[in-house]
Write a protein that holds these residues in place. Structure first.
Motif, PDB file in Angstrom:
ATOM      1  N   SER A 116      -6.144   5.008   1.062  1.00 29.32           N
ATOM      2  CA  SER A 116      -6.205   4.062  -0.066  1.00 29.32           C
ATOM      3  C   SER A 116      -5.744   4.837  -1.283  1.00 29.32           C
ATOM      4  O   SER A 116      -6.514   5.257  -2.124  1.00 29.32           O
ATOM      5  N   ALA A 117      -4.429   5.048  -1.302  1.00 28.62           N
ATOM      6  CA  ALA A 117      -3.824   5.897  -2.327  1.00 28.62           C
ATOM      7  C   ALA A 117      -3.033   5.052  -3.312  1.00 28.62           C
ATOM      8  O   ALA A 117      -1.969   5.426  -3.772  1.00 28.62           O
ATOM      9  N   GLY A 118      -3.565   3.902  -3.611  1.00 24.89           N
ATOM     10  CA  GLY A 118      -2.918   3.067  -4.617  1.00 24.89           C
ATOM     11  C   GLY A 118      -1.903   2.108  -4.029  1.00 24.89           C
ATOM     12  O   GLY A 118      -1.634   2.107  -2.822  1.00 24.89           O
ATOM     13  N   LEU A 119      -1.380   1.258  -4.896  1.00 22.80           N
ATOM     14  CA  LEU A 119      -0.472   0.196  -4.491  1.00 22.80           C
ATOM     15  C   LEU A 119       0.800   0.262  -5.329  1.00 22.80           C
ATOM     16  O   LEU A 119       0.785   0.784  -6.440  1.00 22.80           O
ATOM     17  N   VAL A 126      -3.924   6.350  11.860  1.00 24.56           N
ATOM     18  CA  VAL A 126      -3.751   6.579  10.420  1.00 24.56           C
ATOM     19  C   VAL A 126      -3.190   5.268   9.859  1.00 24.56           C
ATOM     20  O   VAL A 126      -2.066   4.893  10.174  1.00 24.56           O
ATOM     21  N   ILE A 127      -4.002   4.570   9.087  1.00 25.36           N
ATOM     22  CA  ILE A 127      -3.575   3.251   8.616  1.00 25.36           C
ATOM     23  C   ILE A 127      -3.949   3.050   7.151  1.00 25.36           C
ATOM     24  O   ILE A 127      -4.780   3.782   6.613  1.00 25.36           O
ATOM     25  N   GLY A 128      -3.339   2.078   6.541  1.00 22.26           N
ATOM     26  CA  GLY A 128      -3.696   1.716   5.171  1.00 22.26           C
ATOM     27  C   GLY A 128      -5.066   1.064   5.162  1.00 22.26           C
ATOM     28  O   GLY A 128      -5.450   0.383   6.116  1.00 22.26           O
ATOM     29  N   ALA A 129      -5.791   1.257   4.061  1.00 16.94           N
ATOM     30  CA  ALA A 129      -7.133   0.679   3.970  1.00 16.94           C
ATOM     31  C   ALA A 129      -7.058  -0.850   4.016  1.00 16.94           C
ATOM     32  O   ALA A 129      -7.910  -1.501   4.615  1.00 16.94           O
ATOM     33  N   GLY A 130      -6.025  -1.415   3.418  1.00 20.78           N
ATOM     34  CA  GLY A 130      -5.857  -2.865   3.451  1.00 20.78           C
ATOM     35  C   GLY A 130      -5.588  -3.352   4.869  1.00 20.78           C
ATOM     36  O   GLY A 130      -6.060  -4.412   5.273  1.00 20.78           O
ATOM     37  N   GLY A 131      -4.848  -2.536   5.622  1.00 22.36           N
ATOM     38  CA  GLY A 131      -4.583  -2.875   7.024  1.00 22.36           C
ATOM     39  C   GLY A 131      -5.879  -2.922   7.819  1.00 22.36           C
ATOM     40  O   GLY A 131      -6.078  -3.810   8.659  1.00 22.36           O
ATOM     41  N   ALA A 132      -6.759  -1.976   7.540  1.00 24.84           N
ATOM     42  CA  ALA A 132      -8.052  -1.957   8.237  1.00 24.84           C
ATOM     43  C   ALA A 132      -8.863  -3.203   7.887  1.00 24.84           C
ATOM     44  O   ALA A 132      -9.533  -3.785   8.743  1.00 24.84           O
ATOM     45  N   GLN A 133      -8.773  -3.622   6.622  1.00 24.96           N
ATOM     46  CA  GLN A 133      -9.482  -4.845   6.211  1.00 24.96           C
ATOM     47  C   GLN A 133      -8.949  -6.056   6.960  1.00 24.96           C
ATOM     48  O   GLN A 133      -9.705  -6.932   7.354  1.00 24.96           O
ATOM     49  N   GLU A 180       0.832  -1.205   0.000  1.00 23.37           N
ATOM     50  CA  GLU A 180       0.000   0.000   0.000  1.00 23.37           C
ATOM     51  C   GLU A 180       0.867   1.256   0.000  1.00 23.37           C
ATOM     52  O   GLU A 180       1.892   1.317   0.694  1.00 23.37           O
ATOM     53  N   ASN A 181       0.423   2.257  -0.742  1.00 25.39           N
ATOM     54  CA  ASN A 181       1.132   3.537  -0.728  1.00 25.39           C
ATOM     55  C   ASN A 181       0.739   4.343   0.502  1.00 25.39           C
ATOM     56  O   ASN A 181      -0.397   4.271   0.966  1.00 25.39           O
ATOM     57  N   TYR A 182       1.672   5.097   1.008  1.00 24.79           N
ATOM     58  CA  TYR A 182       1.387   5.973   2.137  1.00 24.79           C
ATOM     59  C   TYR A 182       1.371   7.414   1.639  1.00 24.79           C
ATOM     60  O   TYR A 182       1.829   7.689   0.530  1.00 24.79           O
ATOM     61  N   LEU A 183       0.838   8.320   2.410  1.00 33.84           N
ATOM     62  CA  LEU A 183       0.800   9.723   2.006  1.00 33.84           C
ATOM     63  C   LEU A 183       1.497  10.557   3.069  1.00 33.84           C
ATOM     64  O   LEU A 183       1.439  10.240   4.260  1.00 33.84           O
ATOM     65  N   ALA A 184       2.133  11.652   2.616  1.00 35.83           N
ATOM     66  CA  ALA A 184       2.842  12.527   3.549  1.00 35.83           C
ATOM     67  C   ALA A 184       1.957  13.702   3.932  1.00 35.83           C
ATOM     68  O   ALA A 184       1.463  14.422   3.057  1.00 35.83           O
ATOM     69  N   PHE A 185       1.681  13.856   5.211  1.00 37.17           N
ATOM     70  CA  PHE A 185       0.971  15.034   5.724  1.00 37.17           C
ATOM     71  C   PHE A 185       1.213  15.100   7.230  1.00 37.17           C
ATOM     72  O   PHE A 185       1.516  14.074   7.855  1.00 37.17           O
TER      73      PHE A 185
END
Lengths: 165, 383
Positions: B273-276, B157-164, B144-149
């Motif tokens: 969920s910013a792409g893979l 703050v987690i990846g959508a796949g991690g939440a699944q 999973e891609n992460y985002l910088a902010f």
């Protein structure tokens, strides 16, 4: 705005794609509404219909419905993986019903009063559950609704606060 | 791009003294499949049908890859498990793989490196292995891609796949009020699954001017009142010890935030969920040629339509060779499995015929307009 921007397909979009039943068919009895406006690689609906009424030219083409042959049985509703198929019946002057797919808890029961939701999640009053079918954990729930909202209902919430938890 | 070492690859390491209590085994096979997700399992099943000796290596304790946490029903035809839920497809593939006595499955086992003469090092809790095969099929998937902010390191703050994984594999609800960043299929599907788990989804943000995923997935959350905010992104996450709120902002047509459009959204977790990105780490050690193709998610291997890389006995399949979805990963797996059969047993006509049929099937699945971008990318890597 296009349905690709909102997640909400308009009746006009459906009509343009040939996915909206003709008015004279709606008057005759229950009929299927396949809200699948995108070329998606899937043909489960074609296999699901026991009468061969839903047709796809290729796996990605937009489905076609043979309106006069559809019995409105609703077998396809619980089988569509996109939860995009509904059955509406506005053939009676006083009453109406819809069949919508449902995958939430609590499980509805026949006789339950439910809050009706439109394509955009707007509340459309109440309905009463009349019948429930199940296919691989997806329910197809037939609900009696007011005639004026029958063509709009796409989801519902079970109101049964006393039993929650 | 090719990663090369000046003195070639090192020898596979022998056991270090502290690892001496572990058993050591040399594995020889016709095919070593690395990755037990849809592509790897499909590849193993096809190759096993023709009697090849196969080893599958999977780091998770369970086979199925990302399928095991997919609770929604999949599109497709009957042959491609359409109408079944992802975890059910994983169960079928696992059952099919285990029907073959000629397939050895190593779960909870990592492939940690590629060494001289194509020896691959594997390690599990109690064993180390050195594995060598006539043919390698890499199906290592994606990350999973992460985002910088600001605030992206706060718990919540987690990846959508991690939440699944939390929800659908381990039965843990990741929070009560969610904000989702990215309206591709993953973001939309996870939003729906969160609703099913009784989570309130405050909004799904999408930086592009339209939804990235399938309409029907968007419709499923729109009818339960989840706002999909286009041309919006996350600016900041606020909170002391964990996520308490997020600041979102509208963007212009160049994706730059528009000052003054900030809004605060109360939430206790934020899903990205910013792409893979294809996981080509192990593949690159084989020395195959990779190419940067944004349409496919980043660095991906050059390959033939039969999924052979620039090293002929190293094959690829699934998201690692370009981000798509499980159905195309399964078809690619089947094709790669048959290519392995051709390489090990020679060009049998029934195998070639079946492989051509599957290539046609793959083409049909990619005929949808949504696959345009992937097809543009594939044109640049198929050799």
């Amino acid at each position: 705005m296009s349905f690709r921007c909102t997640g909400i397909v308009s009746v006009d979009d459906l009509k343009k794609l040939g996915l909206y039943p003709p008015p004279e068919r709606l008057k005759k009895g229950p009929v299927v509404l396949v809200e699948c406006p995108e070329e998606i690689p899937c043909d489960i609906c074609v296999d699901a219909c026991p009468f061969g009424v839903i047709i796809k030219e290729s796996i990605t083409s937009i489905p076609k419905v043979l309106w006069d042959k559809c019995t409105g049985c609703g077998t396809c509703v619980a089988k569509c993986p996109g939860l995009a198929i509904f059955v509406v019946d506005i053939s009676h002057p006083a009453k109406a019903s819809v069949v919508v797919p449902y995958e939430f808890l609590p499980r509805p029961r026949v006789g339950d009063k439910v809050v009706l939701l439109g394509r955009d999640g707007r509340r459309l009053g109440y309905g009463v559950v009349r019948d429930i079918f199940e296919d691989n954990k997806t329910l197809a729930v037939k609900i009696d609704v007011a005639r004026e909202v029958a063509l709009e209902v796409r989801g519902f919430e079970v109101v049964r606060h006393e039993e929650e938890g | 791009m090719v990663i090369e070492r000046q003195r070639g690859l090192p020898e596979i390491p022998s056991l270090s003294p502290e690892k001496e209590r572990m058993s050591r085994e040399t594995l020889l096979a016709d095919v070593l499949v690395i990755g037990g997700g849809p592509a790897g399992l499909a590849a193993a099943i096809k190759a096993a049908q023709f009697g090849l000796n196969i080893i599958i290596v999977e780091d998770h304790y369970k086979l199925g890859g990302q399928l095991i946490k997919q609770t929604h029903r999949f599109f497709g035809s009957r042959e491609l498990f359409g109408g079944l839920r992802g975890f059910q497809i994983a169960q079928i593939l696992e059952r099919q793989v285990k029907e073959y006595g000629n397939v050895r499955v190593l779960t909870k086992t990592y492939a940690y490196g590629v060494f001289r003469d194509q020896w691959v090092g594997l390690i599990s809790e109690n064993s180390v292995y050195e594995a060598k095969a006539k043919c390698y099929i890499l199906a290592t998937g994606a990350m999973e891609n992460y985002l910088a902010f600001p605030g992206n390191d706060l718990p919540g703050v987690i990846g959508a796949g991690g939440a699944q994984t939390l929800m659908n594999e381990y039965g843990i609800r990741p929070g009560k009020k969610a904000l989702i960043v990215g309206a591709g299929n993953v973001g939309l599907i996870v939003a729906y699954q969160l609703l099913q788990a009784g989570v309130r989804v405050k909004a799904v943000l999408e930086i592009m001017p339209q939804i990235g995923g399938w309409f029907v997935h968007a419709a499923k959350i729109a009818r339960y009142g989840v706002p999909i905010l286009l041309q919006h992104t996350i600016k900041e996450v606020l909170g002391k010890d964990s996520v308490e709120a997020a600041i979102i902002v509208k963007v212009d047509k160049d994706y730059s935030p528009i000052p003054g459009t900030e809004r605060k959204i109360e939430c206790d977790f934020v899903l990205l969920s910013a792409g893979l990105t294809p996981d080509t780490r192990l593949l690159s050690q084989f020395g195959v040629k990779l190419k940067w193709v944004p349409e496919l998610g980043g660095l991906v291997p050059l390959r033939t339509k039969y999924l052979e890389t620039t090293i002929p006995n190293v094959l690829v399949a699934g998201d690692m060779s370009g981000i798509e979805e499980a159905t195309t990963a399964i078809i690619e797996g089947w094709i790669a499995g048959l290519t392995a059969v051709v390489k090990v047993l020679g060009p049998k006509s029934e195998v070639l015929r079946e492989r051509e049929r599957l290539l046609k099937l793959l083409k049909e699945y990619r005929a949808a307009p949504v696959s345009e971008r992937v097809k543009r990318g594939l044109k640049r890597v198929i050799i």
